[in-house]
Motif scaffolding. Sequence first.
Motif, short mmCIF file in Angstrom:
data_model
loop_
_atom_site.label_atom_id
_atom_site.label_comp_id
_atom_site.label_asym_id
_atom_site.label_seq_id
_atom_site.Cartn_x
_atom_site.Cartn_y
_atom_site.Cartn_z
N GLU A 15 0.82 -1.21 0.00
CA GLU A 15 0.00 0.00 0.00
C GLU A 15 0.86 1.25 0.00
N GLU A 16 1.84 1.28 0.89
CA GLU A 16 2.63 2.51 1.06
C GLU A 16 3.71 2.69 -0.02
N LEU A 17 4.27 1.55 -0.47
CA LEU A 17 5.41 1.60 -1.41
C LEU A 17 6.50 2.52 -0.88
N HIS A 18 6.71 2.41 0.44
CA HIS A 18 7.72 3.23 1.10
C HIS A 18 8.09 2.53 2.41
N PHE A 19 9.37 2.18 2.55
CA PHE A 19 9.78 1.44 3.73
C PHE A 19 9.64 2.25 5.02
N GLY A 20 9.92 3.54 4.94
CA GLY A 20 9.83 4.37 6.14
C GLY A 20 8.40 4.47 6.66
N ARG A 21 7.45 4.76 5.74
CA ARG A 21 6.05 4.87 6.18
C ARG A 21 5.50 3.53 6.65
N THR A 22 5.94 2.44 5.99
CA THR A 22 5.52 1.11 6.43
C THR A 22 6.02 0.84 7.84
N ALA A 23 7.26 1.18 8.12
CA ALA A 23 7.82 0.98 9.46
C ALA A 23 7.06 1.78 10.50
N GLU A 24 6.67 3.03 10.16
CA GLU A 24 5.90 3.86 11.11
C GLU A 24 4.54 3.23 11.41
N ARG A 25 3.86 2.74 10.39
CA ARG A 25 2.54 2.14 10.60
C ARG A 25 2.61 0.89 11.46
N LEU A 26 3.67 0.12 11.28
CA LEU A 26 3.79 -1.14 12.00
C LEU A 26 4.57 -1.00 13.30
N HIS A 27 5.04 0.21 13.59
CA HIS A 27 5.82 0.47 14.81
C HIS A 27 7.07 -0.41 14.86
N LEU A 28 7.72 -0.48 13.70
CA LEU A 28 8.95 -1.24 13.58
C LEU A 28 10.05 -0.33 13.03
N SER A 29 11.27 -0.84 13.05
CA SER A 29 12.36 -0.11 12.40
C SER A 29 12.33 -0.39 10.91
N THR A 30 12.88 0.53 10.13
CA THR A 30 12.95 0.32 8.68
C THR A 30 13.76 -0.93 8.35
N ALA A 31 14.83 -1.15 9.09
CA ALA A 31 15.67 -2.33 8.86
C ALA A 31 14.88 -3.61 9.11
N ARG A 32 14.02 -3.60 10.14
CA ARG A 32 13.24 -4.80 10.43
C ARG A 32 12.26 -5.10 9.30
N VAL A 33 11.63 -4.07 8.76
CA VAL A 33 10.71 -4.25 7.64
C VAL A 33 11.47 -4.81 6.43
N SER A 34 12.63 -4.23 6.15
CA SER A 34 13.43 -4.68 5.02
C SER A 34 13.85 -6.14 5.17
N GLN A 35 14.24 -6.53 6.39
CA GLN A 35 14.64 -7.92 6.63
C GLN A 35 13.46 -8.87 6.44
N THR A 36 12.26 -8.45 6.90
CA THR A 36 11.08 -9.30 6.79
C THR A 36 10.71 -9.52 5.32
N ILE A 37 10.76 -8.43 4.53
CA ILE A 37 10.41 -8.56 3.11
C ILE A 37 11.44 -9.42 2.39
N ALA A 38 12.72 -9.24 2.72
CA ALA A 38 13.77 -10.04 2.08
C ALA A 38 13.59 -11.52 2.40
N LYS A 39 13.24 -11.82 3.66
CA LYS A 39 13.02 -13.22 4.05
C LYS A 39 11.82 -13.79 3.32
N LEU A 40 10.78 -12.98 3.16
CA LEU A 40 9.58 -13.43 2.46
C LEU A 40 9.90 -13.71 0.99
N GLU A 41 10.69 -12.84 0.38
CA GLU A 41 11.05 -13.04 -1.02
C GLU A 41 11.88 -14.30 -1.20
N ARG A 42 12.73 -14.60 -0.22
CA ARG A 42 13.51 -15.84 -0.32
C ARG A 42 12.58 -17.05 -0.24
#
Length: 296
Positions: A15-42
């Motif tokens: 929805e957001e197409l933005h890691f920073g805004r996604t991290a804010e919505r989920l109350h996570l760090s940007t790095a954590r969101v990036s790691q989760t997406i990378a793991k999902l893609e694997r």
Amino acid sequence: MLERHELEAFLTLAEELHFGRTAERLHLSTARVSQTIAKLERRVGVPLFHRTSRRVELSPVGAQLAEDLRPAWALVTSAVERAIDAGRGRTGTLRVAFVGAAGGQLLSGAAELFHGREPGCAVELREAQLAEVFPWLRDGEVDTALVHHPAGEPGLACGPVLVRESRMLAVPVGHPFARRESVSMEDLARVTLLRLPENVPDALRRDCAPSTTPAGRPIGHGPAGATFNEVLTRIGAGQGCFTVGAQVRRYYARPDVAFVLLRDAPPLQWALYWRADAATARVRAFSDCASALVGG
């Protein structure tokens, strides 16, 4: 099977197409969101997003996955939210049973107070005979019920005692006790006590129709009444007597029945009961309202 946090991160980023805004919505760090997406893609085996220094876009596979997942995710989220709301008492209908006119009046006041505190939750009041209350609770037909305390039923929990009232002995109007101001528990050895039905919990049956006086003298028992009005009718017909709460004089006055104070009897008590495994916040909130209504 994808885990919840992976689905949530993926659909939010879609929805957001933005890691920073996604991290804010989920109350996570940007790095954590990036790691989760990378793991999902694997796990999926292909990129779900195309990333550049300027923008994030869904890949064709990612766009299809998002389209397929959104309806199911919406249903899951709504179901969880409804369950949470019901547990917290914010929505839905609370089904409450009572026995007798006095219980109905008390719970009507509690329902009004409850509605003021929980406007999104309706209260459905249902009158029951004493023999019906416990099957209704066990089968989930009602959420809570105002009944004689202590009930002694396994699997049930209760709130504080809401009412304590003097006990009376209901006798035929022509009975010698009807001319007295009071009688004692020992006097019960001189009468026949009517009984409650067999499907009422043993603790309540013994409380209303004990087999001996405090001194151990036997008390005779008569027939059982299926309903309270049937019990009063049997008393009026001279078939026996019955112990009742003082409120009965007001709500069930009859020309053929007299009510005499049992001066040394313990008070009759009433409390809200519910299934121990269904003690939702909504039930507890209603119990708090009932307690507040009668002064804590």
